[in-house]
Design a protein around this motif. Sequence first.
Motif, short mmCIF file in Angstrom:
data_model
loop_
_atom_site.label_atom_id
_atom_site.label_comp_id
_atom_site.label_asym_id
_atom_site.label_seq_id
_atom_site.Cartn_x
_atom_site.Cartn_y
_atom_site.Cartn_z
N SER A 1 0.86 -1.18 0.00
CA SER A 1 0.00 0.00 0.00
C SER A 1 0.89 1.23 0.00
N ALA A 2 0.29 2.39 -0.19
CA ALA A 2 1.06 3.63 -0.07
C ALA A 2 1.47 3.83 1.39
N THR B 1 -2.01 8.35 0.63
CA THR B 1 -3.14 8.45 -0.30
C THR B 1 -4.00 9.67 0.03
N GLU C 1 1.60 3.95 -4.16
CA GLU C 1 1.90 2.52 -4.07
C GLU C 1 3.18 2.19 -4.84
N SER D 1 -3.73 -1.87 -5.47
CA SER D 1 -4.89 -1.04 -5.85
C SER D 1 -4.79 -0.38 -7.23
N PHE E 1 -7.02 3.26 -10.67
CA PHE E 1 -6.93 3.02 -9.23
C PHE E 1 -8.15 2.19 -8.85
N GLY F 1 -9.60 1.95 -6.04
CA GLY F 1 -10.42 2.52 -4.97
C GLY F 1 -9.76 2.36 -3.62
N ARG F 2 -10.31 3.05 -2.59
CA ARG F 2 -9.74 2.99 -1.24
C ARG F 2 -9.74 1.55 -0.73
N GLY F 3 -8.68 1.17 -0.11
CA GLY F 3 -8.58 -0.21 0.40
C GLY F 3 -8.35 -1.24 -0.69
N GLY F 4 -8.10 -0.77 -1.92
CA GLY F 4 -7.99 -1.69 -3.06
C GLY F 4 -6.80 -2.63 -3.03
N SER F 5 -5.79 -2.30 -2.20
CA SER F 5 -4.62 -3.19 -2.15
C SER F 5 -4.98 -4.57 -1.60
N ASP F 6 -5.96 -4.63 -0.72
CA ASP F 6 -6.42 -5.94 -0.23
C ASP F 6 -6.94 -6.77 -1.41
N1 ASP Z 1 -3.50 3.32 -0.37
C1 ASP Z 1 -4.86 3.14 -0.77
C2 ASP Z 1 -5.79 3.58 0.34
O1 ASP Z 1 -5.35 4.11 1.32
C3 ASP Z 1 -5.14 1.75 -1.25
C4 ASP Z 1 -4.91 0.71 -0.21
O2 ASP Z 1 -4.04 0.84 0.61
O3 ASP Z 1 -5.59 -0.30 -0.21
O4 ASP Z 1 -6.98 3.43 0.23
#
Ligand code: ASP
Length: 411
Positions: free
Chosen positions: A41-42, A47, A74, A136, A147, A149-154
Amino acid sequence: MTLLVQKFGGTSVGSPDRIREVADYVARSQRRGNRIVLVASAMGKETDELLRLADQVASSKPGREMDMLITGGERKACALLSMALHDRGVDADSFTGSQAGFVTDTNHQNAKIIKLQPSRIRQALDAGRVPVVGGSQGVSTDSNVTFLGRGGSDTTAVALADALNADACELYTDVPGVFSTDPRLVPNARRIDKISFDELLEMTATGCPKPAMRSVEYARAYGVKLHVRSAFSWVPGTWVTEEGSMENALISAVTHDTSEAKMTVSGVIDRPGVAATLFRTLADADVNIDMIVQNVSEQGHTDISFTVPHQQVDKATAAVDSILDVLGAAGVVADRQVARVSLIGAGMRTNPGVAATMFETLANNGINIEMISTSAIRVSCVVRETQVEQAVASLHDAFELHIPPQNRAHI
Ligand code: ASP
Ligand code: ADP
Ligand code: MG
């Protein structure tokens, strides 16, 4: 040899020290004979900072440029992690989402994965290297950076675990797993050893930020084994499985969500087709509706309330305003000072006392319930935002979620 996809969240790679610690851990994990694919993630709150930066620079924020900007966070993290691995004698290569084979739709800032062909990741693994993938992100069907979306790295991690047929997808974060409630609110919240996809999905849909809801849906659909754990203590965390909790808990968790507002359309004519018109209009305006309540009608008129995300209040208000006369309604008002508290547990399917105990607990704490909704394994109440922390703590206490399920008194 075990193949693991390991994803590190923002706090886990939030500083140079943290990146070095993660690299130490990955090096140890590789020396034990595991093959590893990393997703980063970043760093920290980067982010959010990039989003703020865009706000300061321009009012027009084209999706294409926003995605180029945000995914930079990221990219930076995975290049740094890869360098730290080199320092430790681990051969590693960083990859953008596009290089890793993620093809998405063209929906900037919230793109969906439509194809994943991780051939370069497989090649790196076959060469004994550790691929480090920017989370993400992907490339759209029209060749632009996107991108997820938020939380997309999961979701990046789960998708890779599925495509590579990994033995597990490990989501490393700043708490040691999924808890009975947000440990920031309730210090004696309990880590759950094992939770079902169904329960975790209800939790993530009602405010639990970890893991991101889309990643849980993806993992369930493709049977990916998920392990949510700490990047600070390295102890085993929470396993997410199809068969569910071995603990036979009646209630697993309490969640809360302050991101929705309650909208009320008053004085609507009570006749067939009116609710259909209202919610079709809102759907056509791309408004995401959650809970809905219709009051009893008085003299042929009624009030209809529903919840929408805060960011969609203006859009929803405009949509309803445009059909007030069709609905025969007096007006529409939005109330942002509400929150939702939810109780989740597979055991409530067969125990009719749960809702009653929940309502009694809220009543004993002087908390008024404004809306109620249920599913087979969830009861949610909308309450005043100022009372939500008290609601969470009192429910956690009433259902004894701080102690192991087998030691809880029956309700
Ligand atoms: N860095 C992005 C976020 O804060 C994506 C992620 O971490 O999943 O939403
Ligand atoms: P990451 O950046 O590592 O992907 P997030 O910051 O998005 O992770 O989410 C982790 C945070 O979620 C934790 O710090 C924790 O305070 C919060 N949280 C809220 N509810 C829960 C819960 N029920 N179980 C675990 N964490 C929770
Ligand atoms: Mg996060």
